[in-house]
Design a protein around this motif. Sequence first.
Motif, PDB file in Angstrom:
ATOM      1  N   GLN A 104       0.826  -1.201   0.000  1.00 23.09           N
ATOM      2  CA  GLN A 104       0.000   0.000   0.000  1.00 23.09           C
ATOM      3  C   GLN A 104       0.868   1.262   0.000  1.00 23.09           C
ATOM      4  N   PRO A 105       0.363   2.383  -0.480  1.00 20.14           N
ATOM      5  CA  PRO A 105       1.104   3.649  -0.382  1.00 20.14           C
ATOM      6  C   PRO A 105       1.313   4.042   1.081  1.00 20.14           C
ATOM      7  N   ILE A 106       2.423   4.755   1.348  1.00 14.43           N
ATOM      8  CA  ILE A 106       2.705   5.224   2.698  1.00 14.43           C
ATOM      9  C   ILE A 106       1.652   6.265   3.100  1.00 14.43           C
ATOM     10  N   ALA A 107       0.946   5.976   4.184  1.00 14.41           N
ATOM     11  CA  ALA A 107      -0.116   6.881   4.638  1.00 14.41           C
ATOM     12  C   ALA A 107       0.328   7.786   5.780  1.00 14.41           C
ATOM     13  N   LYS A 108       1.338   7.349   6.584  1.00 22.74           N
ATOM     14  CA  LYS A 108       1.735   8.133   7.747  1.00 22.74           C
ATOM     15  C   LYS A 108       3.208   7.876   8.057  1.00 22.74           C
ATOM     16  N   ILE A 109       3.916   8.961   8.397  1.00 24.87           N
ATOM     17  CA  ILE A 109       5.310   8.875   8.841  1.00 24.87           C
ATOM     18  C   ILE A 109       5.401   9.561  10.199  1.00 24.87           C
ATOM     19  N   SER A 110       5.740   8.815  11.225  1.00 24.75           N
ATOM     20  CA  SER A 110       5.830   9.359  12.579  1.00 24.75           C
ATOM     21  C   SER A 110       7.293   9.610  12.930  1.00 24.75           C
ATOM     22  N   VAL A 111       7.576  10.752  13.559  1.00 26.70           N
ATOM     23  CA  VAL A 111       8.925  11.128  13.977  1.00 26.70           C
ATOM     24  C   VAL A 111       8.964  11.111  15.500  1.00 26.70           C
TER      25      VAL A 111
END
Length: 287
Positions: free
Chosen positions: A77-84
């Motif tokens: 699936q496409p990347i929906a969220k990137i958490s830092v």
Amino acid sequence: MTASLRHQPGSSRAPVRGKPVPRGASRLVAKEPISLRVSLPKTNFSWLKRLAWPLLLLGLGYGAYEVSLRALPYADQPIAKISVEGDLSYVNQQAVQQRIAPYANASFFSVDLPSLRHELETMPWIASAQVRRVWPDQLVVRLEEQLPIARWGDEALLNNQGHAFAPQELANYQHLPQLYGPKRAQQQVMQQYQVISQMLRPVGFSVARLELRERGSWFLSTGQGIELLLGRDHLVEKMRRFTAIYDKALKEQQANIARIDLRYANGLAVAWREPVAPTAAPTAVVQ
């Protein structure tokens, strides 16, 4: 075919001479022909087993490959969220988001994690970065900041590992002690700074400047405005001598001390500030 006779009790017939008469019940037993007792060779099928296992494994591998090819479009699936994540005080959050943004357009399996990590670690304030996938469509980025301990010369900072890094806003860190030395000696200077700082703390002194000069001699300027000439070696022994003599004989004259020379085997020399006090000539204090 041979047969044996069973003896009947009470029979008046005499036994055959030359052969003992068997006792008890007996019966006629047919003996197999000698030709039928020859064992036939068994067929060896071990080669078939050795061939079957590789074929079975090959079939299972091919089946798994086909299943993965058919399932990949649904799982990738496409990347929906990137958490830092990370305790960040110096890192510019907006700059981090700008570095991450190009990777947000990738899919879950195709995103290049090593490249993203390298991109983040090129930022001056990031000491290390870790990036991992979280099923089904997320990335988690954990950042560890540089911990500035001192300034390195006029253009960089030193972290707690003795590694130099060069942020743009150096003017905000003028309060940090300033360390100098050859580039190859960054870790050595940092280690000496940490040792000397700990030894000066009991007498109320701090390090403002520590320098390893080209010929290997050490120069120290304290936060209280006193310079210390330490020479090339035995720094720990010399610092112990200084703190002991200072506490006994020099503490009351701190404001009048300009420089202390510790390049002596058993003592030190004191240079006084102007106006000279208590004498016009440098005073040597011997332990």
